[in-house]
Design a protein around this motif. Sequence first.
Motif, PDB file in Angstrom:
ATOM      1  N   THR A   9       0.750  -1.049   0.112  1.00  0.00           N
ATOM      2  CA  THR A   9      -0.105  -0.077   0.056  1.00  0.00           C
ATOM      3  C   THR A   9       0.840   1.327  -0.103  1.00  0.00           C
ATOM      4  OG1 THR A   9      -0.225  -0.017   2.362  1.00  0.00           O
ATOM      5  CG2 THR A   9      -2.058  -1.237   1.262  1.00  0.00           C
ATOM      6  N   THR A  10       2.064   1.298   0.547  1.00  0.00           N
ATOM      7  CA  THR A  10       3.022   2.351   0.526  1.00  0.00           C
ATOM      8  C   THR A  10       3.288   2.930  -0.767  1.00  0.00           C
ATOM      9  OG1 THR A  10       5.083   0.973   0.820  1.00  0.00           O
ATOM     10  CG2 THR A  10       3.819   1.695   2.565  1.00  0.00           C
ATOM     11  N   ALA A  11       3.748   1.947  -1.702  1.00  0.00           N
ATOM     12  CA  ALA A  11       4.005   2.184  -3.123  1.00  0.00           C
ATOM     13  C   ALA A  11       2.948   2.445  -4.090  1.00  0.00           C
ATOM     14  CB  ALA A  11       4.603   0.739  -3.693  1.00  0.00           C
ATOM     15  N   LEU A  12       1.576   1.930  -3.511  1.00  0.00           N
ATOM     16  CA  LEU A  12       0.223   2.473  -4.268  1.00  0.00           C
ATOM     17  C   LEU A  12      -0.151   3.925  -3.642  1.00  0.00           C
ATOM     18  CD1 LEU A  12      -1.538  -0.781  -3.910  1.00  0.00           C
ATOM     19  CD2 LEU A  12      -1.124   0.344  -5.928  1.00  0.00           C
ATOM     20  N   CYS A  13       0.374   4.405  -2.497  1.00  0.00           N
ATOM     21  CA  CYS A  13       0.001   5.847  -2.305  1.00  0.00           C
ATOM     22  C   CYS A  13       1.115   6.686  -2.778  1.00  0.00           C
ATOM     23  CB  CYS A  13       0.155   5.694  -0.656  1.00  0.00           C
ATOM     24  SG  CYS A  13      -1.520   5.241   0.048  1.00  0.00           S
ATOM     25  N   ASP A  14       2.259   6.157  -3.101  1.00  0.00           N
ATOM     26  CA  ASP A  14       3.337   6.827  -3.644  1.00  0.00           C
ATOM     27  C   ASP A  14       3.047   7.332  -5.288  1.00  0.00           C
ATOM     28  OD1 ASP A  14       4.847   6.960  -1.350  1.00  0.00           O
ATOM     29  OD2 ASP A  14       6.559   5.370  -2.239  1.00  0.00           O
ATOM     30  N   VAL A  15       2.384   6.446  -5.663  1.00  0.00           N
ATOM     31  CA  VAL A  15       1.946   6.466  -7.143  1.00  0.00           C
ATOM     32  C   VAL A  15       0.804   7.727  -7.089  1.00  0.00           C
ATOM     33  CG1 VAL A  15       0.666   5.527  -9.055  1.00  0.00           C
ATOM     34  CG2 VAL A  15       2.190   4.284  -7.823  1.00  0.00           C
ATOM     35  N   ASP A  16       0.189   7.618  -6.285  1.00  0.00           N
ATOM     36  CA  ASP A  16      -0.963   8.626  -6.347  1.00  0.00           C
ATOM     37  C   ASP A  16      -1.315   9.032  -4.817  1.00  0.00           C
ATOM     38  OD1 ASP A  16      -3.274  10.164  -6.355  1.00  0.00           O
ATOM     39  OD2 ASP A  16      -4.630   8.510  -7.134  1.00  0.00           O
ATOM     40  N   LYS A  17      -0.911  10.226  -4.583  1.00  0.00           N
ATOM     41  CA  LYS A  17      -1.067  10.947  -3.198  1.00  0.00           C
ATOM     42  C   LYS A  17      -2.332  11.216  -2.603  1.00  0.00           C
ATOM     43  CE  LYS A  17       3.566  11.159  -2.757  1.00  0.00           C
ATOM     44  NZ  LYS A  17       4.191  10.376  -1.411  1.00  0.00           N
ATOM     45  N   THR A  18      -3.434  11.339  -3.779  1.00  0.00           N
ATOM     46  CA  THR A  18      -4.825  11.283  -3.429  1.00  0.00           C
ATOM     47  C   THR A  18      -5.413  10.236  -3.015  1.00  0.00           C
ATOM     48  OG1 THR A  18      -5.504  11.326  -5.577  1.00  0.00           O
ATOM     49  CG2 THR A  18      -4.776  13.308  -4.794  1.00  0.00           C
ATOM     50  N   THR A  19      -4.702   8.912  -3.043  1.00  0.00           N
ATOM     51  CA  THR A  19      -5.326   7.719  -2.741  1.00  0.00           C
ATOM     52  C   THR A  19      -6.147   7.857  -1.336  1.00  0.00           C
ATOM     53  OG1 THR A  19      -3.584   6.460  -3.804  1.00  0.00           O
ATOM     54  CG2 THR A  19      -4.809   5.259  -2.031  1.00  0.00           C
ATOM     55  N   ARG A  20      -7.310   7.287  -1.334  1.00  0.00           N
ATOM     56  CA  ARG A  20      -8.057   7.269   0.170  1.00  0.00           C
ATOM     57  C   ARG A  20      -7.382   6.212   1.044  1.00  0.00           C
ATOM     58  NH1 ARG A  20     -13.676   5.562  -2.708  1.00  0.00           N
ATOM     59  NH2 ARG A  20     -12.483   5.188  -4.492  1.00  0.00           N
ATOM     60  N   VAL A  21      -7.067   6.797   2.003  1.00  0.00           N
ATOM     61  CA  VAL A  21      -6.483   5.845   3.239  1.00  0.00           C
ATOM     62  C   VAL A  21      -7.267   5.895   4.412  1.00  0.00           C
ATOM     63  CG1 VAL A  21      -4.339   5.656   4.694  1.00  0.00           C
ATOM     64  CG2 VAL A  21      -4.163   6.428   2.445  1.00  0.00           C
TER      65      VAL A  21
END
Length: 222
Positions: free
Chosen positions: A16-28
């Motif tokens: 999930t860290t890499a996914l968030c690095d791709v898109d900083k607007t990812t819903r966390v």
Amino acid sequence: MPVNDERAQKFLAVDTTALCDVDKTTRVLHSAIRARSARSRIFGPAFTVRCRGDFLGVLQAIESAAPGDVIVVDGGAQEIALGGELFARGALARSLGGIVVDGGYRDMAYVGSCELPLYSRFVTPLSGTSSKLGELQVPVTCGGVTVNPGDLVLADGEGLIVVAPDRIDDLLDGALAIKQAENAVIERLDAGATLSETFTLAEHVAALSRAEPSALRPRGRS
């Protein structure tokens, strides 16, 4: 949306860290919603439930969802258990992908060793009632973010994220590229290189000092 096995396999190669690095607007989802079970990885479409102080809607959802679905419960962040051992066993029997509760869960003696990924905001012995119909398959708020029916829920040891189905392929491909770049950096660090030698740190700082646009990047191999 049925979970594509290829996508699930790609998620195993990233995090999930890499996914968030791709898109900083990812819903966390809020970090207070934590894994309570033996397994933490989730990859599946959301089957949403909204209920308050009553677990009947969660029971309905478990019995209505398709194999691989992830039950996402908007419990209003109340410290009341909206599930326990029996619900976890029932979800396993139906081959569901996990349960995420913005509220309480109980029966940790069983849940702690359960193979079903199970997340909750609270652990509490106090359960809700079973006399109110919940709202199923509606947009809900869980962990401070909006979750729509069919959104993909992904989780691992870092936390929980939610992704629109039409974004997942690009995000997984981008995350895989990030992990490959990180692995190259790790190899150089393990070989004795410093962070300044593996990243464009000096150039990046100099450019920012001149008010020029810049991005910190791994250095290419020489």
